[in-house]
Design a protein around this motif. Structure first.
Motif, mmCIF file in Angstrom:
data_model
loop_
_atom_site.group_PDB
_atom_site.id
_atom_site.type_symbol
_atom_site.label_atom_id
_atom_site.label_comp_id
_atom_site.label_asym_id
_atom_site.label_seq_id
_atom_site.Cartn_x
_atom_site.Cartn_y
_atom_site.Cartn_z
ATOM 1 N N ILE A 212 0.830 -1.212 0.000
ATOM 2 C CA ILE A 212 0.000 0.000 0.000
ATOM 3 C C ILE A 212 0.865 1.264 0.000
ATOM 4 C CG2 ILE A 212 -1.976 -1.113 1.120
ATOM 5 C CD1 ILE A 212 -1.044 0.080 3.759
ATOM 6 N N THR A 213 2.102 1.126 -0.455
ATOM 7 C CA THR A 213 3.005 2.279 -0.482
ATOM 8 C C THR A 213 2.473 3.393 -1.369
ATOM 9 O OG1 THR A 213 4.899 0.813 -0.134
ATOM 10 C CG2 THR A 213 5.359 3.034 -0.925
ATOM 11 N N GLU A 214 1.999 3.016 -2.561
ATOM 12 C CA GLU A 214 1.494 4.039 -3.492
ATOM 13 C C GLU A 214 0.254 4.729 -2.938
ATOM 14 O OE1 GLU A 214 0.860 2.474 -7.360
ATOM 15 O OE2 GLU A 214 2.942 1.817 -7.632
ATOM 16 N N GLU A 215 -0.650 3.952 -2.331
ATOM 17 C CA GLU A 215 -1.866 4.549 -1.754
ATOM 18 C C GLU A 215 -1.520 5.536 -0.652
ATOM 19 O OE1 GLU A 215 -3.065 1.157 -4.046
ATOM 20 O OE2 GLU A 215 -1.550 1.360 -2.477
ATOM 21 N N LEU A 216 -0.548 5.175 0.185
ATOM 22 C CA LEU A 216 -0.148 6.075 1.260
ATOM 23 C C LEU A 216 0.517 7.337 0.709
ATOM 24 C CD1 LEU A 216 1.236 3.520 3.877
ATOM 25 C CD2 LEU A 216 -0.877 4.839 4.024
ATOM 26 N N ALA A 217 1.298 7.190 -0.359
ATOM 27 C CA ALA A 217 1.953 8.356 -0.963
ATOM 28 C C ALA A 217 0.911 9.317 -1.536
ATOM 29 C CB ALA A 217 2.929 7.917 -2.043
ATOM 30 N N ARG A 218 -0.078 8.763 -2.246
ATOM 31 C CA ARG A 218 -1.132 9.627 -2.802
ATOM 32 C C ARG A 218 -1.964 10.260 -1.693
ATOM 33 N NH1 ARG A 218 -1.353 5.452 -6.823
ATOM 34 N NH2 ARG A 218 -3.011 4.377 -5.668
ATOM 35 N N LEU A 219 -2.229 9.491 -0.664
ATOM 36 C CA LEU A 219 -3.012 10.010 0.455
ATOM 37 C C LEU A 219 -2.305 11.181 1.127
ATOM 38 C CD1 LEU A 219 -5.484 9.711 2.272
ATOM 39 C CD2 LEU A 219 -4.245 7.987 3.576
ATOM 40 N N GLU A 220 -1.008 11.037 1.349
ATOM 41 C CA GLU A 220 -0.248 12.122 1.969
ATOM 42 C C GLU A 220 -0.194 13.342 1.053
ATOM 43 O OE1 GLU A 220 3.346 10.052 2.712
ATOM 44 O OE2 GLU A 220 2.644 9.126 4.588
ATOM 45 N N SER A 221 -0.147 13.112 -0.262
ATOM 46 C CA SER A 221 -0.178 14.228 -1.206
ATOM 47 C C SER A 221 -1.510 14.960 -1.132
ATOM 48 C CB SER A 221 0.063 13.707 -2.624
ATOM 49 O OG SER A 221 -0.115 14.743 -3.580
ATOM 50 N N SER A 244 -11.273 15.353 -0.801
ATOM 51 C CA SER A 244 -11.817 14.442 0.212
ATOM 52 C C SER A 244 -12.316 13.147 -0.428
ATOM 53 C CB SER A 244 -12.940 15.129 0.993
ATOM 54 O OG SER A 244 -14.092 15.316 0.196
ATOM 55 N N GLN A 245 -12.906 13.243 -1.616
ATOM 56 C CA GLN A 245 -13.335 12.038 -2.323
ATOM 57 C C GLN A 245 -12.144 11.151 -2.677
ATOM 58 O OE1 GLN A 245 -15.514 13.467 -5.691
ATOM 59 N NE2 GLN A 245 -17.249 14.200 -4.482
ATOM 60 N N GLU A 246 -11.067 11.785 -3.145
ATOM 61 C CA GLU A 246 -9.865 11.015 -3.484
ATOM 62 C C GLU A 246 -9.247 10.379 -2.245
ATOM 63 O OE1 GLU A 246 -8.765 10.405 -6.668
ATOM 64 O OE2 GLU A 246 -10.753 11.277 -7.010
ATOM 65 N N MET A 247 -9.258 11.089 -1.128
ATOM 66 C CA MET A 247 -8.741 10.508 0.109
ATOM 67 C C MET A 247 -9.561 9.291 0.519
ATOM 68 S SD MET A 247 -7.498 13.647 2.559
ATOM 69 C CE MET A 247 -8.726 14.898 2.168
ATOM 70 N N ASN A 252 -9.919 3.468 1.369
ATOM 71 C CA ASN A 252 -10.604 2.200 1.084
ATOM 72 C C ASN A 252 -9.664 1.184 0.450
ATOM 73 O OD1 ASN A 252 -13.148 2.964 2.048
ATOM 74 N ND2 ASN A 252 -13.736 3.880 0.105
ATOM 75 N N THR A 253 -8.884 1.636 -0.526
ATOM 76 C CA THR A 253 -7.973 0.721 -1.215
ATOM 77 C C THR A 253 -6.894 0.208 -0.266
ATOM 78 O OG1 THR A 253 -8.328 1.950 -3.270
ATOM 79 C CG2 THR A 253 -6.446 0.463 -3.194
ATOM 80 N N ALA A 254 -6.365 1.095 0.554
ATOM 81 C CA ALA A 254 -5.319 0.681 1.495
ATOM 82 C C ALA A 254 -5.845 -0.353 2.476
ATOM 83 C CB ALA A 254 -4.781 1.904 2.242
ATOM 84 N N GLY A 255 -7.029 -0.128 2.991
ATOM 85 C CA GLY A 255 -7.597 -1.083 3.941
ATOM 86 C C GLY A 255 -7.861 -2.443 3.307
ATOM 87 N N ALA A 256 -8.366 -2.421 2.055
ATOM 88 C CA ALA A 256 -8.673 -3.689 1.375
ATOM 89 C C ALA A 256 -7.407 -4.452 1.002
ATOM 90 C CB ALA A 256 -9.509 -3.400 0.132
ATOM 91 N N LYS A 257 -6.377 -3.763 0.512
ATOM 92 C CA LYS A 257 -5.160 -4.435 0.073
ATOM 93 C C LYS A 257 -4.348 -4.981 1.242
ATOM 94 C CE LYS A 257 -2.600 -2.794 -3.206
ATOM 95 N NZ LYS A 257 -1.780 -1.898 -4.043
ATOM 96 N N ALA A 258 -4.287 -4.211 2.328
ATOM 97 C CA ALA A 258 -3.454 -4.630 3.451
ATOM 98 C C ALA A 258 -4.009 -5.880 4.118
ATOM 99 C CB ALA A 258 -3.335 -3.498 4.465
ATOM 100 N N ASN A 259 -5.343 -5.937 4.248
ATOM 101 C CA ASN A 259 -5.968 -7.113 4.876
ATOM 102 C C ASN A 259 -5.317 -7.420 6.221
ATOM 103 O OD1 ASN A 259 -7.771 -9.219 5.074
ATOM 104 N ND2 ASN A 259 -6.428 -10.679 4.008
ATOM 105 N N ASP A 260 -5.152 -6.357 7.002
ATOM 106 C CA ASP A 260 -4.485 -6.471 8.295
ATOM 107 C C ASP A 260 -5.392 -5.875 9.359
ATOM 108 O OD1 ASP A 260 -1.647 -6.792 9.773
ATOM 109 O OD2 ASP A 260 -2.576 -4.887 10.383
ATOM 110 N N ALA A 261 -5.558 -6.582 10.472
ATOM 111 C CA ALA A 261 -6.512 -6.149 11.495
ATOM 112 C C ALA A 261 -6.151 -4.778 12.063
ATOM 113 C CB ALA A 261 -6.587 -7.180 12.614
#
Length: 285
Positions: A212-221, A244-247, A252-261
């Motif tokens: 989820i590196t890319e998702e986190l990078a875009r989120l921080e941007s 806010s929509q993009e965030m 959502n994508t980060a949570g789904a991809k990580a699949n970590d509690a």
């Protein structure tokens, strides 16, 4: 944003009063409340309001008052004749003496009235009164905006802190997926040689899927841009809504991809914060 303003303008015995009320709307909308004789100024009122307000519904009330001392006096001859006829009929019926004077007729209701002012002289006064009313309304909206700015920046700061916590946890996800894969192989009583190219390939695929590196990078941007735009002096409501929509998509994508509690819990907390921010954005111009 909500707001209220009131303005007045007076000249040559004519007084125009304008009041403006604004409530939240995603688009700019103007509604005029005025007498039928003043309906012709509605396009001008709408144009002037939308020059200064891009979002929100603005209700504009326009009223005119003419001073009887300075406004031209008009006599309703029909009403005067009717009053005089009825007065003389009453006098005869009751057998009363006396003279019905001109002063008595003029004092009768509706006989003497001020000239209706609905012509071109109204707009210059209405324009001045409208400008004053909008000044007051915008001043109230500015005060509300200062409070909203603090709330939005606080929300952005919370989401930034949550993103950092997710970034710390993110590297452990591929390792955990590798362990899950090996356990599944062992439970199936299959050879679990970590050097087996097939296992290495599957581990690499898992690692890529949960990265989820890319998702986190875009989120921080997006969060950085959010903070930059919120300092702008120009209308920013639609821009902040887009960010806010993009965030929301990145969370959502980060949570789904990580699949970590643990990451999922942080994502849920971040999305709740984002929902609060988006509710406030409905008030931002």
């Amino acid at each position: 944003m909500t707001g209220h303003g009131r303005g007045t303008a007076t000249a040559k015995g004519l007084r125009v009063v304008v009041e403006c009320f604004s409530v939240n709307r995603r688009q700019g909308e103007v509604a005029l409340a005025a007498s039928r004789e003043l309906a012709w100024i509605e396009p001008r009122v709408r144009e002037e309001v939308l020059k200064r307000i891009s979002r929100g519904k603005v209700q504009v009330s326009v009223t005119t008052e003419a001073s009887s001392r300075s406004a031209p006096a008009l006599i309703d001859r029909r009403r005067a004749s009717e009053f005089l006829r009825e007065a003389r009929s009453l006098q005869r019926g009751l057998k009363l003496s006396g003279v019905i004077s001109l002063e008595t007729v003029l004092a009768a209701p509706g006989v003497l009235h001020a000239e209706d002012v609905t012509g071109r002289e109204v707009w210059p006064l209405a324009s001045r009164a409208l400008e004053a009313a909008l000044d007051g309304l915008l001043a109230m909206r500015v005060r509300e905006g200062a409070y909203l700015k603090k709330e939005l920046l606080r929300g952005a700061s919370r989401m930034t802190a949550l993103a950092r916590r997710v970034r710390v946890l993110a590297p452990r996800v591929p390792k955990r997926q590798r362990e899950i894969l090996l356990r599944r192989l062992q439970s199936a009583r299959l050879p679990a040689d970590v050097l087996d190219p097939r296992i290495v390939t599957e581990i690499a695929i898992f690692a890529e899927r949960c990265d989820i590196t890319e998702e986190l990078a875009r989120l921080e941007s997006h969060l950085s841009q959010f903070r930059e735009h919120i300092e702008s002096e120009h209308p920013i409501g639609r821009t902040l809504e887009f960010l806010s929509q993009e965030m929301g998509r990145e969370w959502n994508t980060a949570g789904a991809k990580a699949n970590d509690a643990k990451i999922s819990l942080l994502v849920v907390e971040a999305k709740a914060e984002l929902d609060r921010v988006r509710e406030q954005l409905a008030n931002v111009e």
